[in-house]
Design an enzyme around this catalytic site. Structure first.
Site, PDB file in Angstrom:
ATOM      1  N   HIS A  61       0.841  -1.199   0.000  1.00  0.00           N
ATOM      2  CA  HIS A  61       0.000   0.000   0.000  1.00  0.00           C
ATOM      3  C   HIS A  61       0.876   1.249   0.000  1.00  0.00           C
ATOM      4  O   HIS A  61       1.243   1.780   1.056  1.00  0.00           O
ATOM      5  CB  HIS A  61      -0.905  -0.006   1.231  1.00  0.00           C
ATOM      6  CG  HIS A  61      -1.991   1.009   1.186  1.00  0.00           C
ATOM      7  ND1 HIS A  61      -3.230   0.781   1.738  1.00  0.00           N
ATOM      8  CD2 HIS A  61      -2.062   2.254   0.668  1.00  0.00           C
ATOM      9  CE1 HIS A  61      -4.003   1.847   1.557  1.00  0.00           C
ATOM     10  NE2 HIS A  61      -3.287   2.757   0.909  1.00  0.00           N
ATOM     11  N   LEU A  64       2.867   6.445  -4.954  1.00  0.00           N
ATOM     12  CA  LEU A  64       4.085   6.950  -5.587  1.00  0.00           C
ATOM     13  C   LEU A  64       3.853   8.243  -6.363  1.00  0.00           C
ATOM     14  O   LEU A  64       4.805   8.866  -6.833  1.00  0.00           O
ATOM     15  CB  LEU A  64       4.690   5.884  -6.503  1.00  0.00           C
ATOM     16  CG  LEU A  64       5.240   4.650  -5.785  1.00  0.00           C
ATOM     17  CD1 LEU A  64       5.805   3.658  -6.785  1.00  0.00           C
ATOM     18  CD2 LEU A  64       6.303   5.024  -4.762  1.00  0.00           C
ATOM     19  N   ASN A  95      -4.479   6.201  -7.357  1.00  0.00           N
ATOM     20  CA  ASN A  95      -4.996   7.574  -7.348  1.00  0.00           C
ATOM     21  C   ASN A  95      -3.942   8.580  -7.814  1.00  0.00           C
ATOM     22  O   ASN A  95      -3.522   9.481  -7.096  1.00  0.00           O
ATOM     23  CB  ASN A  95      -5.546   7.951  -5.966  1.00  0.00           C
ATOM     24  CG  ASN A  95      -4.531   7.859  -4.853  1.00  0.00           C
ATOM     25  OD1 ASN A  95      -3.540   7.139  -4.960  1.00  0.00           O
ATOM     26  ND2 ASN A  95      -4.770   8.589  -3.782  1.00  0.00           N
ATOM     27  N   ASP A 150      -8.621   3.020  -3.557  1.00  0.00           N
ATOM     28  CA  ASP A 150      -8.089   3.581  -2.318  1.00  0.00           C
ATOM     29  C   ASP A 150      -8.008   5.097  -2.372  1.00  0.00           C
ATOM     30  O   ASP A 150      -7.595   5.686  -3.366  1.00  0.00           O
ATOM     31  CB  ASP A 150      -6.699   3.036  -2.024  1.00  0.00           C
ATOM     32  CG  ASP A 150      -6.184   3.535  -0.697  1.00  0.00           C
ATOM     33  OD1 ASP A 150      -6.809   3.221   0.325  1.00  0.00           O
ATOM     34  OD2 ASP A 150      -5.195   4.277  -0.681  1.00  0.00           O
ATOM     35  N   HIS A 211      -5.684  -0.225   5.786  1.00  0.00           N
ATOM     36  CA  HIS A 211      -5.429   0.677   6.920  1.00  0.00           C
ATOM     37  C   HIS A 211      -6.516   0.670   8.014  1.00  0.00           C
ATOM     38  O   HIS A 211      -7.174   1.674   8.286  1.00  0.00           O
ATOM     39  CB  HIS A 211      -5.173   2.110   6.450  1.00  0.00           C
ATOM     40  CG  HIS A 211      -6.079   2.635   5.371  1.00  0.00           C
ATOM     41  ND1 HIS A 211      -7.449   2.605   5.439  1.00  0.00           N
ATOM     42  CD2 HIS A 211      -5.780   3.215   4.184  1.00  0.00           C
ATOM     43  CE1 HIS A 211      -7.957   3.151   4.361  1.00  0.00           C
ATOM     44  NE2 HIS A 211      -6.977   3.528   3.571  1.00  0.00           N
ATOM     45  N   ASP A 288       0.991   2.795   3.756  1.00  0.00           N
ATOM     46  CA  ASP A 288       0.138   3.851   3.192  1.00  0.00           C
ATOM     47  C   ASP A 288       0.962   5.120   2.960  1.00  0.00           C
ATOM     48  O   ASP A 288       0.506   6.234   3.207  1.00  0.00           O
ATOM     49  CB  ASP A 288      -1.060   4.139   4.095  1.00  0.00           C
ATOM     50  CG  ASP A 288      -2.153   4.958   3.412  1.00  0.00           C
ATOM     51  OD1 ASP A 288      -2.065   5.185   2.191  1.00  0.00           O
ATOM     52  OD2 ASP A 288      -3.102   5.387   4.108  1.00  0.00           O
ATOM     53  N   HIS A 292       3.326  14.401   0.351  1.00  0.00           N
ATOM     54  CA  HIS A 292       2.735  15.678  -0.055  1.00  0.00           C
ATOM     55  C   HIS A 292       3.805  16.760  -0.013  1.00  0.00           C
ATOM     56  O   HIS A 292       4.727  16.715   0.814  1.00  0.00           O
ATOM     57  CB  HIS A 292       1.577  16.079   0.871  1.00  0.00           C
ATOM     58  CG  HIS A 292       0.386  15.194   0.761  1.00  0.00           C
ATOM     59  ND1 HIS A 292      -0.372  15.096  -0.378  1.00  0.00           N
ATOM     60  CD2 HIS A 292      -0.193  14.350   1.667  1.00  0.00           C
ATOM     61  CE1 HIS A 292      -1.365  14.245  -0.182  1.00  0.00           C
ATOM     62  NE2 HIS A 292      -1.275  13.771   1.044  1.00  0.00           N
TER      63      HIS A 292
END
Length: 406
Positions: A61, A64, A95, A150, A211, A288, A292
């Site tokens: 999970h 990238l 995503n 996800d 998660h 996960d 950012h």
């Protein structure tokens, strides 16, 4: 290249192995695992006294951000972080921009240069919009290992059950993000976990819950497993380490690095998660990893959800789980190798003779301080900067090549 790893504690749950042995690697494969290996003129000899020698870790999970969000991460920087964290295989969530919902995007992801194996996860719905199915067959042919929306829950239960049936025909696992955004608190997770378990039972498919963060979700998964249903689950290091009581005041600039989905929960929830890991109800540790840009984490109110995790997972697992007696070293390694590989039907997570020489060497006793400024990830959004932990990855070997050395 010939690599001889001497005197390490070889922990390979896939082969029920936990003993002091040597490992010999030749031509990208594992040639021998036994005591007292002697070979002529290896290219590299690693003295692993006091260290764990384990199969290359698998993170099922990871975000990238490539394609389309390169200000956050790229496959190059993300897999550099993976290698530094001991991961030789990472599963890239869909995503991205564009969404990984077609064979072309799958092929793009797999074609990028990397220092870890990158296995794409295809989206359940086109554009993650929850309106119509992606083409699972062509994505599987291109190389996906599972499907997931996800970051979002598939809200339409009719469409979701039909997608499960389509996935069943292709033997594609379903990785479920369980969050009803219309609800607050733990029930936002628990309601969708219950729904997805019911839908998966009706469709006759295995289900993996991403998660997990609440005691209620743990109990729902536990009961489904007791009833014989094929339900598995993962937990992140931040959810077995932190609670909302650990958050700084929201006006503190660092508070944004404690903002994630699912959010940090209570001490009771964390205790339930740790007990579920100990019992095997939760069988996978996954990061996960959610990078950012600093501007996207400048303040809590406007911050995007998620933190990075590839480079902190091993020391957090050793510190919070192994040292506290929640997991044995073998159980921890299984949760990061054998177990996710089994769920995803991937031929990794083992030190079997002839297997790809994907190996991680861990010093389980060294004490150090996490320093985000040394991370390989392009982003630095972590709540663990400055935290003292035990355990560190010393070497990561990918197909017989040393791709990371501390």
């Amino acid at each position: 290249m010939k690599i001889l790893i001497k005197n390490g504690r070889v922990i390979d749950p896939a082969n029920n192995m936990d003993e002091l042995l040597d490992v010999f690697v030749q031509d990208s494969k594992i040639e021998s695992v036994q005591s007292g290996i002697s070979v002529g003129s290896p290219d590299v000899v690693i003295d692993a006294v006091g260290m764990w020698v384990v199969p290359g870790l698998l993170d099922m999970h990871v975000h990238l951000r490539d394609p389309g969000q390169l200000h956050k991460e790229s496959i190059k920087t993300g897999t550099a972080a993976a290698a530094a964290g001991g991961f030789t295989t990472v599963c890239a969530m869909p995503n991205t921009t564009p969404t990984c919902d077609c064979a072309e995007t799958v092929k793009y992801v797999k074609a990028q240069k990397s220092t870890a194996h990158v296995i794409p996860i295809g989206s359940i719905t086109k554009g993650l919009a929850g309106m119509k199915f992606a083409d699972y067959a062509t994505m599987k042919a291109a190389g996906i290992a599972a499907i997931s929306d996800d970051g979002k829950t598939v809200e339409n239960p009719v469409l979701y059950e039909e997608s499960m049936q389509k996935a069943k025909t292709l033997n594609l696992p379903i990785l479920a993000h369980c969050e009803d955004v219309r609800l607050m608190g733990n029930e936002a997770e628990d309601v969708i976990v219950a729904r997805d378990i019911i839908l998966a039972k009706a469709a006759g498919v295995p289900l993996h819950i991403c998660h997990v963060s609440t005691a209620g979700a743990v109990e729902l998964i536990r009961q489904a497993q007791k009833a014989g249903q094929a339900v598995t689950a993962e937990v992140t290091p931040h959810h077995f380490t932190l609670t909302y009581d650990d958050m700084p005041p929201l006006e503190n600039p660092d508070a944004a690095n404690y903002k994630m989905a699912p959010p940090l929960r209570s001490r009771t929830d964390r205790e339930a998660i740790c007990q579920a890991l100990k019992d095997g109800v939760i069988s996978v540790i996954a990061t996960d990893h959610a990078p950012h840009h600093a501007d996207e984490k400048a303040s809590y109110e406007g911050a995007m959800n998620g933190i990075i995790g590839l480079e902190t997972a091993v020391p957090l697992a050793i510190t919070e789980l192994v040292e506290k007696g929640i997991l044995t070293p073998s159980q921890m390694v299984a949760a990061m190798t054998k177990n996710p590989a089994k769920i995803l039907n991937l031929p990794c997570g083992t030190l079997s003779i002839g297997a790809a020489a994907d190996i991680t060497i861990i010093n389980p006793t060294v004490v150090h301080e996490i320093n985000k400024n040394r991370f390989r990830s392009k982003s630095k959004n972590t709540p663990f900067h400055g935290r003292t932990v035990t355990g560190r990855v010393e070497y990561t070997i990918l197909e017989g090549r040393i791709v990371y050395q501390c």
